[in-house]
Design a protein around this motif. Structure first.
Motif, PDB file in Angstrom:
ATOM      1  N   GLU A  49      33.160  38.213  57.688  1.00 17.39           N
ATOM      2  CA  GLU A  49      34.376  37.146  57.129  1.00 17.39           C
ATOM      3  C   GLU A  49      34.086  36.971  55.486  1.00 17.39           C
ATOM      4  O   GLU A  49      33.414  36.920  55.234  1.00 17.39           O
ATOM      5  CB  GLU A  49      34.260  35.526  57.826  1.00 17.39           C
ATOM      6  CG  GLU A  49      32.998  35.036  57.352  1.00 17.39           C
ATOM      7  CD  GLU A  49      32.818  33.409  57.933  1.00 17.39           C
ATOM      8  OE1 GLU A  49      34.045  32.910  58.477  1.00 17.39           O
ATOM      9  OE2 GLU A  49      31.972  32.915  57.918  1.00 17.39           O
TER      10      GLU A  49
ATOM     11  N   ARG B 294      37.569  47.120  52.448  1.00 17.10           N
ATOM     12  CA  ARG B 294      38.860  46.967  52.101  1.00 17.10           C
ATOM     13  C   ARG B 294      39.566  45.643  51.847  1.00 17.10           C
ATOM     14  O   ARG B 294      40.262  45.515  50.855  1.00 17.10           O
ATOM     15  CB  ARG B 294      39.784  47.651  53.076  1.00 17.10           C
ATOM     16  CG  ARG B 294      39.858  49.198  53.241  1.00 17.10           C
ATOM     17  CD  ARG B 294      40.269  49.558  54.319  1.00 17.10           C
ATOM     18  NE  ARG B 294      39.957  51.086  54.509  1.00 17.10           N
ATOM     19  CZ  ARG B 294      39.750  52.117  55.434  1.00 17.10           C
ATOM     20  NH1 ARG B 294      39.890  51.313  56.607  1.00 17.10           N
ATOM     21  NH2 ARG B 294      39.651  53.242  55.456  1.00 17.10           N
ATOM     22  N   ARG B 295      39.026  44.620  52.468  1.00 18.38           N
ATOM     23  CA  ARG B 295      39.421  43.221  52.138  1.00 18.38           C
ATOM     24  C   ARG B 295      38.869  42.736  50.960  1.00 18.38           C
ATOM     25  O   ARG B 295      39.278  41.716  50.219  1.00 18.38           O
ATOM     26  CB  ARG B 295      39.229  42.232  53.449  1.00 18.38           C
ATOM     27  CG  ARG B 295      37.676  41.699  53.510  1.00 18.38           C
ATOM     28  CD  ARG B 295      37.708  40.616  54.550  1.00 18.38           C
ATOM     29  NE  ARG B 295      36.480  40.404  54.859  1.00 18.38           N
ATOM     30  CZ  ARG B 295      35.957  40.550  55.911  1.00 18.38           C
ATOM     31  NH1 ARG B 295      36.503  41.578  56.993  1.00 18.38           N
ATOM     32  NH2 ARG B 295      34.371  40.276  56.198  1.00 18.38           N
ATOM     33  N   ASN B 296      37.845  43.429  50.354  1.00 20.49           N
ATOM     34  CA  ASN B 296      37.166  42.970  48.900  1.00 20.49           C
ATOM     35  C   ASN B 296      37.890  43.819  47.829  1.00 20.49           C
ATOM     36  O   ASN B 296      37.461  43.608  46.725  1.00 20.49           O
ATOM     37  CB  ASN B 296      35.731  43.226  49.124  1.00 20.49           C
ATOM     38  CG  ASN B 296      35.120  41.802  49.724  1.00 20.49           C
ATOM     39  OD1 ASN B 296      35.048  40.895  49.212  1.00 20.49           O
ATOM     40  ND2 ASN B 296      34.529  41.905  51.099  1.00 20.49           N
TER      41      ASN B 296
ATOM     42  N   ARG C 219      36.885  47.510  57.098  1.00 23.21           N
ATOM     43  CA  ARG C 219      37.353  46.421  57.108  1.00 23.21           C
ATOM     44  C   ARG C 219      36.983  45.546  56.106  1.00 23.21           C
ATOM     45  O   ARG C 219      37.785  45.053  55.302  1.00 23.21           O
ATOM     46  CB  ARG C 219      37.760  45.810  58.380  1.00 23.21           C
ATOM     47  CG  ARG C 219      38.571  46.501  59.312  1.00 23.21           C
ATOM     48  CD  ARG C 219      39.023  45.823  60.623  1.00 23.21           C
ATOM     49  NE  ARG C 219      37.750  45.423  61.490  1.00 23.21           N
ATOM     50  CZ  ARG C 219      37.288  45.986  62.506  1.00 23.21           C
ATOM     51  NH1 ARG C 219      37.744  47.050  62.781  1.00 23.21           N
ATOM     52  NH2 ARG C 219      36.236  45.378  63.174  1.00 23.21           N
TER      53      ARG C 219
END
Length: 353
Positions: free
Chosen positions: A204, A340-342, A337
């Motif tokens: 998360e 990429r979310r960072n 994932r």
């Protein structure tokens, strides 16, 4: 003022003398976070060295009092390369061309023969910090985030920090940084015949951690694991791996921790490195030789494991389209994932200084 050049390493010469950037290539977006700049032991007080990251060249230096600075290497005066002609004078980096002096914040503090300093006399800077025997620099928008996950090793009187090797890889950041999450390669490069599995523990925001364990546990060791290990991403491309006695995290500080860090240099060029944090067996006044022998033994053990990947990591290339099999597991895809979310939002300015 003493003139002292930082010692160049083999990877410095490979990066700056042999690998030239391809014309027209653009730097891919990079996740926000702290990245490896240099091992602390490779930059002494009064030294300055050239480093290249994110397609930019910097002068990394340590002042006489031990403070760190990482400045744009092109002097704002007439363009001299501060990383090659500059020298440390007290708490400033002094240009070797006209002796302009810059502090660790990039502000010009002295111009010989001038009665005033122009307001634009400043160098672009990058935030730097020093933890666990490594000099880190920040890349990302806005103020830098705390560098967490290494608090257990803050007490230098209880720990030794050992520098590993720096490997120049001919590929971009993601193919190398995801390697530590790929447990499917273990039986072929690290533990012949022993299949490994992973269990994701947290996924998360800026947090990603998982447990490495034998696919068929039988209580035997897997090299320096026994046989479990906890892998936590202290940064988007830096993993901290610690051995576990069982499947649950230990409450006591680990006797040894392995840091695997990856930093982008320019398009198609990435560096991968590792370092070791070893908890001393006792106070140095009593066990100084034993502590060093113990650390040297662990360092050689980890080096043997890491070298198994050298030729693979050095020449990896991303494939045009992923081709997965059931044996690959889910950890690599979960890590992608997380990576990429960072990434900074499209169009977000990530420049510093």
């Amino acid at each position: 003022m003493r003139r002292r050049r930082g010692r160049t390493r083999s990877y410095d010469r490979e990066l700056h003398d042999r690998l030239r950037p391809a014309a027209g290539d653009a730097q891919e977006p990079v996740p926000a976070g702290w990245y490896f700049a240099r091992f602390s032991s490779h930059l002494q007080r009064g030294e300055v060295v050239p480093v290249t990251y994110m397609s930019r060249q910097y002068a990394l230096f340590r002042t006489d009092d031990g403070r760190l600075g990482m400045l744009d290497s092109q002097c704002c005066h007439m363009g001299a390369d501060l990383s090659r002609c500059g020298q440390v004078g007290g708490e400033h980096l002094v240009c070797g061309f006209h002796a302009w002096e810059f502090d660790t914040a990039g502000v010009c503090r002295k111009i010989p023969g001038a009665d005033r300093i122009p307001s634009r006399a400043a160098q672009r800077t990058v935030p730097v910090t020093e933890r666990a025997g490594i000099i880190w620099f920040w890349h990302g928008p806005g103020p830098e985030q705390p560098l967490t996950g290494l608090e257990f090793a803050e007490d230098r009187s209880r720990h030794l920090y050992l520098a590993g090797h720096v490997l120049v890889c001919h590929t971009n950041l993601l193919p190398v940084s995801e390697h530590v999450t790929d447990v499917a390669h273990w039986p072929y490069t690290h533990s012949p015949g022993r299949r490994m599995a992973s269990v994701i523990l947290r996924d998360e925001g800026r947090h990603f951690s998982f447990r490495i364990q034998p696919a068929d546990p039988d209580g035997t060791r897997v090299n320096h694991f026994r046989p479990y290990a906890l892998a936590s991403m202290v940064n988007p491309t830096t993993a901290l791996v610690t051995p576990l006695r069982g499947p649950e995290p230990d409450a006591t500080p680990p006797p040894m921790a392995f840091l695997a860090a990856v930093s982008p240099v320019r398009p198609g060029v990435t560096i991968a490195t590792w370092g070791l944090i070893v908890r001393k067996l006792g106070p140095d006044w009593l066990l100084w030789p034993v502590n060093r022998l113990w650390a040297a033994f662990l360092w050689r053990l980890v080096r043997r494991n890491h070298r198994a990947d050298f030729d693979i990591l050095r020449w990896m290339r991303p494939v045009a389209k992923d081709l997965w099999s059931a044996a690959d597991g889910s950890t690599v895809r979960a890590y992608r994932r997380f990576y990429r979310r960072n990434l900074p939002p499209p169009g977000q300015d990530t420049s510093d200084g």
